[in-house]
Design a protein around this motif. Structure first.
Motif, PDB file in Angstrom:
ATOM      1  N   ARG A  21      53.141 -19.618  14.155  1.00 52.65           N
ATOM      2  CA  ARG A  21      53.155 -20.841  15.270  1.00 52.65           C
ATOM      3  C   ARG A  21      52.776 -19.878  16.583  1.00 52.65           C
ATOM      4  NH1 ARG A  21      57.869 -23.956  12.566  1.00 52.65           N
ATOM      5  NH2 ARG A  21      56.873 -25.503  11.108  1.00 52.65           N
ATOM      6  N   HIS A  78      49.772 -20.138  19.279  1.00 51.90           N
ATOM      7  CA  HIS A  78      50.229 -20.835  20.625  1.00 51.90           C
ATOM      8  C   HIS A  78      49.170 -20.135  21.597  1.00 51.90           C
ATOM      9  CE1 HIS A  78      52.262 -22.641  23.699  1.00 51.90           C
ATOM     10  NE2 HIS A  78      53.000 -21.532  24.089  1.00 51.90           N
ATOM     11  N   GLU A 115      57.317 -24.962  20.924  1.00 53.64           N
ATOM     12  CA  GLU A 115      56.092 -24.354  20.230  1.00 53.64           C
ATOM     13  C   GLU A 115      56.358 -23.389  18.915  1.00 53.64           C
ATOM     14  OE1 GLU A 115      53.220 -24.990  21.209  1.00 53.64           O
ATOM     15  OE2 GLU A 115      53.623 -25.889  22.717  1.00 53.64           O
ATOM     16  N   GLU A 143      58.531 -26.335  16.418  1.00 52.52           N
ATOM     17  CA  GLU A 143      58.122 -27.784  16.616  1.00 52.52           C
ATOM     18  C   GLU A 143      59.278 -28.697  16.740  1.00 52.52           C
ATOM     19  OE1 GLU A 143      54.306 -27.799  13.781  1.00 52.52           O
ATOM     20  OE2 GLU A 143      56.164 -27.973  12.796  1.00 52.52           O
TER      21      GLU A 143
END
Length: 206
Positions: free
Chosen positions: A8, A12, A179, A182
């Motif tokens: 993630r 980002h 971020e 989640e």
């Protein structure tokens, strides 16, 4: 958990602040334990500014720093004796502007457990870890409402083992949770629970 975090953060796209101002960088060190933790420092009580405050290791960019990642790693080595080569970089978070007019770039890194870290007594009086679950379960004591230049920021405040995590460090933490994990958390949406309204502030700019 950490594999998903790595993916993630690599996907980002953090915000960059383009204002010309002094630069700083910090490292958010995640300790790779069976129950991962986040490492913090506490600034020494004898300092003239921010004494006793909880922060992530980091500081101002120096002329010899190739970039802001180098700043974060150098400062972490100076402050807590964290060897740069033991940091696995996971990603970068959005720039934030301190009330003293610094543009601060946060980096997230994974470090092994039980490194022989030592606090620089000239700058720090404690190094401590907090389980990530404390933040993922949103165990905030209250929310500080910080109005900066007319905009409200809902910044969580956490208390653990006598340490209070709030302000700029908590703002960075919110982005990591949102971020990287989640988590439904935002600086711009009013959360439930107790709100503490702080005096309105203006950011000092050069």
């Amino acid at each position: 958990m950490l594999d998903n975090l790595r993916e993630r953060l690599q996907a980002h796209r953090p915000r960059r602040v383009r204002l010309r101002m002094p630069e700083a960088a910090v490292l958010l060190p995640i300790v790779d334990r069976p129950e991962p933790t986040l490492l913090f420092t506490r600034r020494a009580g004898h300092l003239n500014t921010h004494s006793g405050q909880v922060a992530f290791p980091g500081g101002k960019r120096e002329p010899q720093d190739a970039d802001l990642l180098a700043t974060a790693l150098r400062e972490s080595h100076e402050e807590i004796a964290l060897p740069p080569e033991r940091v696995e970089l996971l990603g970068r978070l959005s720039d934030v502007i301190s009330l003293h007019g610094l543009r601060v770039t946060p980096w997230v890194g994974l470090i092994p457990p039980d490194l022989p870290l030592t606090a620089d007594p000239g700058e720090l009086d404690a190094i401590f870890e907090v389980p990530l679950s404390h933040f993922l379960e949103d165990q905030r004591t209250h929310t500080d409402v910080i109005r900066v230049d007319g905009r409200d920021y809902y910044v969580p405040s956490y208390s653990t083992d006598g340490h209070v995590i709030w302000g700029l460090s908590a703002m960075m933490l919110v982005e990591l949770l949102a971020e990287g994990f989640e988590m439904p958390i935002s600086l711009f949406k009013r959360p439930p629970g107790e709100l503490l309204y702080l005096p309105e502030r203006g950011v000092t700019r050069p």
